[in-house]
Design a protein around this motif. Structure first.
Motif, mmCIF file in Angstrom:
data_model
loop_
_atom_site.group_PDB
_atom_site.id
_atom_site.type_symbol
_atom_site.label_atom_id
_atom_site.label_comp_id
_atom_site.label_asym_id
_atom_site.label_seq_id
_atom_site.Cartn_x
_atom_site.Cartn_y
_atom_site.Cartn_z
ATOM 1 N N LEU A 13 0.841 -1.193 0.000
ATOM 2 C CA LEU A 13 0.000 0.000 0.000
ATOM 3 C C LEU A 13 0.880 1.249 0.000
ATOM 4 N N GLY A 14 0.523 2.223 -0.809
ATOM 5 C CA GLY A 14 1.198 3.516 -0.748
ATOM 6 C C GLY A 14 2.683 3.424 -1.014
ATOM 7 N N ARG A 15 3.388 4.439 -0.537
ATOM 8 C CA ARG A 15 4.825 4.518 -0.768
ATOM 9 C C ARG A 15 5.576 4.148 0.508
ATOM 10 N N TYR A 34 3.598 -2.481 13.836
ATOM 11 C CA TYR A 34 2.843 -1.705 12.857
ATOM 12 C C TYR A 34 2.328 -2.629 11.769
ATOM 13 N N GLU A 35 1.349 -2.119 11.010
ATOM 14 C CA GLU A 35 0.733 -2.896 9.930
ATOM 15 C C GLU A 35 1.584 -2.783 8.677
ATOM 16 N N LYS A 118 10.011 1.342 6.536
ATOM 17 C CA LYS A 118 8.900 0.394 6.584
ATOM 18 C C LYS A 118 8.041 0.529 5.331
ATOM 19 N N TYR A 119 7.344 -0.565 5.057
ATOM 20 C CA TYR A 119 6.407 -0.650 3.945
ATOM 21 C C TYR A 119 5.014 -0.895 4.506
ATOM 22 N N ARG A 120 4.036 -0.154 4.033
ATOM 23 C CA ARG A 120 2.651 -0.395 4.437
ATOM 24 C C ARG A 120 2.116 -1.592 3.665
ATOM 25 N N LEU A 121 1.470 -2.510 4.384
ATOM 26 C CA LEU A 121 0.935 -3.718 3.764
ATOM 27 C C LEU A 121 -0.511 -3.938 4.170
ATOM 28 N N LEU A 173 13.645 1.776 -2.803
ATOM 29 C CA LEU A 173 13.111 1.106 -1.618
ATOM 30 C C LEU A 173 12.239 -0.083 -2.014
ATOM 31 N N ASP A 174 11.459 0.077 -3.092
ATOM 32 C CA ASP A 174 10.676 -1.053 -3.604
ATOM 33 C C ASP A 174 11.598 -2.179 -4.069
#
Length: 307
Positions: A13-15, A34-35, A118-121, A173-174
């Motif tokens: 999700l998102g950046r 965190y999620e 962090k990455y939102r998932l 980052l991706d």
């Protein structure tokens, strides 16, 4: 698309976000759960990581660590126990060159520089390939060449913010996430999804499904794609993947439908065609069985409006 790429795309999700942190002296910081998935890359120096319920993990220059399930954890200049972890300060205390705790004798001899992010998932539809990863995955320096190349590129981009950095940094980052997940799966324990991807029959069927999920697949056609009989495909696929080939196909199609409902304004008819259902009604019926709600209600909870 391949399984790893699809597994990441379905939940991301998102950046991503990241901070470059430099800490000296004696220090101990806490990052709450965190999620999403968290990561740290040690650019210089050494430190220790203690995940909630885990054991201390040493990190040295060039090491990367992935926390794929967003576990709360502590970072410190030396091994920490639960008592020390309870005295940890938030990471924000140390950002932007703010002073660290006063050095203690024999501790914190050299500053540590890290990239923390962090990455939102979307945790509601995590692919089992990601779900089975351990809470902490340490990727030592020198063992994963492409990962180290990505870290070097990322470090260089952070050192000199040049034109285009606002696009380059999220993209790097991706790329870092893909390389960390790829390395994590490759080093996973036997019997996991790494075994499914290593098995030529199972991998061929998975590749076919992920390459064209809307195709009119049958067990016989998937078996032919893998070059074996249908009973052989079922016997080898099911224990490794955790469900029979056609059940996995159905689950993946509905996961893709949920992702399209979440990320796009496409009408249900277009989504149904994209994921292999002959009509919006057929997709809706299967969607209710899997999610317990209609596609329209599912989309409404996410705030996406169809065109």
């Amino acid at each position: 698309m391949d399984v790893v790429s699809d597994a990441i795309s379905a939940v991301r999700l998102g950046r991503p976000s990241s901070d470059r942190v430099r800490i000296g002296g004696s220090w101990c910081v806490r990052l709450d759960p965190y999620e999403g998935a968290g990561f740290h890359v040690v650019l210089a120096g050494e430190c220790w990581l203690l995940a909630d319920g885990g054991e201390p993990v040493p990190l040295a220059t060039g090491d990367a660590v992935l926390l794929p399930h967003g576990a709360g954890h502590v970072l410190a200049d030396s091994p920490v126990d639960k008592a020390a972890a309870g005295r940890a300060l938030p990471l924000e205390h140390y950002r932007d060159g703010r002073a660290a705790l006063a050095p203690q004798p024999g501790r914190g001899a050299a500053p540590v520089e890290m990239l923390c992010g962090k990455y939102r998932l979307d945790r509601s539809r995590v692919h089992p390939l990601l779900a089975e990863l351990p809470g902490v995955v340490r990727l030592p320096d020198g063992e994963h060449g492409e990962l180290q190349a990505a870290i070097d590129l990322l470090g260089g981009e952070l050192d000199a913010r040049r034109p285009g950095s606002s696009i380059a940094l999220p993209s790097l980052l991706d790329l870092l996430l893909v390389y960390m997940v790829r390395a994590s799966v490759a080093g996973a324990a036997p019997g996991s999804w790494s075994a499914a991807l290593a098995d030529p029959v199972t991998a061929a069927a998975l590749q076919a499904i992920h390459a064209d999920p809307a195709a009119p697949w049958s067990a016989d056609r998937l078996a032919a794609e893998a070059g074996v009989s249908r009973p052989t495909l079922v016997r080898r696929f099911t224990p490794l993947v955790g469900r029979p080939p056609m059940a996995y196909l159905t689950w993946w199609r509905l996961t893709l439908a949920a992702t399209r409902l979440r990320d796009t304004p496409e009408p249900l008819a277009a989504i149904a065609a994209r994921v292999g259902y002959g009509s919006p009604y057929a997709l809706s019926h299967a969607f209710v069985r899997e999610f317990g709600t209609t596609p329209g209600r599912y989309r409404a909870t996410l705030g996406t409006t169809p065109v």
